[in-house]
Design an enzyme around this catalytic site. Structure first.
Site, mmCIF file in Angstrom:
data_model
loop_
_atom_site.group_PDB
_atom_site.id
_atom_site.type_symbol
_atom_site.label_atom_id
_atom_site.label_comp_id
_atom_site.label_asym_id
_atom_site.label_seq_id
_atom_site.Cartn_x
_atom_site.Cartn_y
_atom_site.Cartn_z
ATOM 1 C CE LYS A 1 -4.218 0.882 2.432
ATOM 2 N NZ LYS A 1 -5.052 0.801 3.539
HETATM 3 C C1 E4P Z 1 -8.124 1.692 3.422
HETATM 4 O O1 E4P Z 1 -7.370 0.789 2.909
HETATM 5 C C2 E4P Z 1 -8.058 2.361 4.963
HETATM 6 O O2 E4P Z 1 -7.538 1.446 5.677
HETATM 7 C C3 E4P Z 1 -9.059 2.758 5.423
HETATM 8 O O3 E4P Z 1 -10.433 2.377 4.653
HETATM 9 C C4 E4P Z 1 -9.345 4.174 6.093
HETATM 10 O O4 E4P Z 1 -10.634 4.360 6.845
HETATM 11 P P1 E4P Z 1 -10.722 5.528 7.616
HETATM 12 O O5 E4P Z 1 -11.051 6.722 7.022
HETATM 13 O O6 E4P Z 1 -12.073 4.989 8.570
HETATM 14 O O7 E4P Z 1 -9.732 5.443 8.689
#
Ligand code: E4P
Length: 236
Positions: free
Chosen positions: A83
């Protein structure tokens, strides 16, 4: 649309994987920082349980560092997807990593222009954050729809992940708009189970069946016959 779980918790992945609905998982530094134990071991266990692409995020702010971290993370398990946060350095790192055959999930994407750049750099997955857009009064459905349309029109092969999912309606919107994947927290996945008519329906079916005890005996005998065990001793 495939469902990933968005978590750093092995226990949550164990719980939801048992439902048979998961195609993968996503973690991020915030989610992993909440957990006890070795982050590498956690990511490996999530890979095993999710049995599909599992995102683990780089934290360097330079392309070279992102590439080094990405290569190392990918070696943790064959399912690891690297990522990479959206930025100039992240685009360069994405290009290098995907050129080496390492899948990349480009994260923190909030516009169709960013999504197009991520796809052009070779991102395997592009994560659009719905909840965080809604938080600043930008309609996440409109942004996701723009990204889907732009990708379809241009024939890009990057897959769209609806991320930052806050409630079940986000999941439905992502599916209706044509996202390939939604990555969903365990709390929202549990909310997706619920409907009062399902609960009362199951109770009613059971109660009606129990008005005919001989039917219960018939079903137990049917199960036993099939499993070669005497009635009443069959295990599930
Ligand atoms: C995506 O891969 C992220 O880990 C995640 O969806 C972030 O979500 P949040 O905005 O609830 O922290």
């Amino acid at each position: 649309m495939r469902i990933f779980i968005d978590t750093g918790s092995v226990a949550e992945v164990e719980e939801i994987a048992a439902w048979g609905v998961l195609s993968g998982a996503t973690t991020n530094p915030t989610l992993l920082a909440k957990e006890e134990g070795d982050p590498g071991a956690i990511v490996q266990r999530i890979c095993e349980l999710a049995k599909g692409p599992t995102s683990a995020e780089v934290v360097s702010d330079q392309a070279g560092g992102m590439v080094a971290e990405g290569r190392a993370l990918h070696e943790l398990h064959e399912h690891v997807v690297v990522k990479v946060p959206f930025c100039e350095q992240g685009l360069a790192a994405t290009h290098t990593l995907t050129s080496e055959g390492i899948p990349v999930n480009m994260t923190l994407v909030f516009s169709s222009n960013q999504a197009l750049l991520a796809a052009a750099a070779g991102a395997t997955y592009v994560s659009c954050f719905m909840g965080r857009l809604d938080d600043i009064s930008i309609d996440s459905g409109v942004v996701v729809a723009e990204i889907v349309d732009a990708f379809r029109a241009g024939g890009t092969t990057s897959q769209i992940i609806a991320a930052s999912i806050r409630h079940p309606e986000h999941v439905v919107t992502a599916a209706q708009l044509g996202c390939e994947i939604a990555t969903v927290p365990a709390k929202v996945l549990r909310q997706m189970l619920d409907h009062p008519l399902t609960v009362t329906g199951i109770e009613r079916f059971r109660a009606d069946w129990e008005t005919r005890p001989e039917f219960g005996e018939w079903l137990a005998a049917l199960v036993s016959t099939r499993s070669g065990q005497p009635a009443g001793t069959a295990t599930s």
